[in-house]
Motif scaffolding. Structure first.
Motif, mmCIF file in Angstrom:
data_model
loop_
_atom_site.group_PDB
_atom_site.id
_atom_site.type_symbol
_atom_site.label_atom_id
_atom_site.label_comp_id
_atom_site.label_asym_id
_atom_site.label_seq_id
_atom_site.Cartn_x
_atom_site.Cartn_y
_atom_site.Cartn_z
ATOM 1 N N GLY A 107 0.813 -1.217 0.000
ATOM 2 C CA GLY A 107 0.000 0.000 0.000
ATOM 3 C C GLY A 107 0.846 1.265 0.000
ATOM 4 O O GLY A 107 2.047 1.225 -0.265
ATOM 5 N N ALA A 133 -0.031 9.343 -0.720
ATOM 6 C CA ALA A 133 -1.046 8.377 -1.174
ATOM 7 C C ALA A 133 -0.705 7.757 -2.529
ATOM 8 O O ALA A 133 -1.221 6.698 -2.879
ATOM 9 N N ASN A 177 -0.647 5.544 3.966
ATOM 10 C CA ASN A 177 -1.169 4.494 4.853
ATOM 11 C C ASN A 177 -0.155 4.078 5.903
ATOM 12 O O ASN A 177 -0.506 3.821 7.058
ATOM 13 N N LYS A 192 -0.230 6.543 8.533
ATOM 14 C CA LYS A 192 -1.450 6.363 9.320
ATOM 15 C C LYS A 192 -1.281 5.226 10.332
ATOM 16 O O LYS A 192 -1.676 5.342 11.482
ATOM 17 N N LYS A 193 -0.685 4.128 9.873
ATOM 18 C CA LYS A 193 -0.542 2.940 10.717
ATOM 19 C C LYS A 193 0.563 3.070 11.755
ATOM 20 O O LYS A 193 0.421 2.638 12.884
#
Length: 264
Positions: free
Chosen positions: A93, A137, A97, A100-101
């Motif tokens: 991904g 992204a 992301n 974010k994680k």
């Protein structure tokens, strides 16, 4: 509408793994070979003939690109309702992301990622392609940490950048917070505008969001154009501070190229 479970030729669509600016991306199984690929599905129903033909052109463009740091384009299949673009599946991904994680990333890791982003951009730029939408992204990674630039949703060949008359702010290609000042002011995008976006992406990876993210889109665009330089995070190494200032030179003609930044 979710097309998971549909079969297109020998491809069966699985779960949605991403949403681009103009379509959904599905994890997909090639039923003949067992290969896992990604299919980006672009709905055609409300698209003008010209738009569809420009899409087909974009695909032709992707077809010729071959570099370790670019998502490989594999095929395209046009059905009645969709244009299906078959792409290399990148299992980890996007960097957006990842942030974010795992939260914001250390400079040392960002350097490893950004070096590969610049390798991919250097390749694109030598091929006469401007990405136009560099941001976390659109930067994917494999599980080994190899970076691949994705979603040339608005990438164009240089010299083909003639804007259609009647375009206004809403049609500016790219995503506001990562956008170079000259692009906001409606100058044609150039390789230098991708470099500005690399700077904004570094700040996104370092702090969790690009500069001006606390503002709405229009005031952010205004500030990008007005401020001498976007606000930089306080606790950076001098080397990174220096690097970002090179990305954020207001005059695109003095901004460093991807190649020059790689040597930096």
């Amino acid at each position: 509408k979710d097309q998971s479970g549909t079969t297109i030729k020998n491809y069966k669509l699985g779960e949605i793994i991403g949403k681009g600016n103009n379509g959904k991306v599905y994890k997909t199984l090639n039923m003949d070979t067992g290969d896992v690929v990604a299919i980006k599905q672009i709905p055609l129903h409300n698209m003008a003939k010209e738009e569809i033909s420009s899409m087909m052109k974009e695909i032709e463009l992707l077809n010729h690109l071959d570099h370790a740091n670019i998502v490989k384009y594999l095929a395209s299949i046009k059905t009645k309702d969709y244009l299906n673009i078959v792409l290399e599946y990148v299992e980890n991904g996007s960097l957006a992301n990842t942030v974010k994680k795992f939260g914001s990333l250390p400079e040392s890791l960002i350097a490893i990622y950004i070096e590969q982003v610049l390798q991919g951009l250097h390749y694109l730029h030598t091929q006469g392609v401007i990405h136009r939408d560099i941001k976390g992204a659109n930067i994917l990674t494999t599980k080994e940490g190899t970076v691949k630039l994705a979603d040339f949703g608005v990438a164009t060949r240089m010299g083909d950048a003639t804007a259609l008359p009647g375009k206004d702010y809403h049609d500016v290609a790219g995503t506001p917070y990562w956008m170079a000042p000259e692009v906001i002011e409606m100058s044609p995008a150039s390789p230098a505008s991708d470099i500005w976006s690399v700077g904004a992406t570094i700040i996104e990876l370092l702090t969790g969001s690009p500069p001006y993210f606390d503002l709405a889109a229009m005031p952010a665009l205004f500030r990008i154009v007005q401020d001498p330089c976007p606000p930089l995070p306080k606790d950076m190494s001098p080397a990174l501070d220096d690097f970002l200032k090179l990305c954020f030179r207001k005059d695109p003609s003095t901004r460093l190229t991807a190649k020059q930044l790689l040597d930096h």
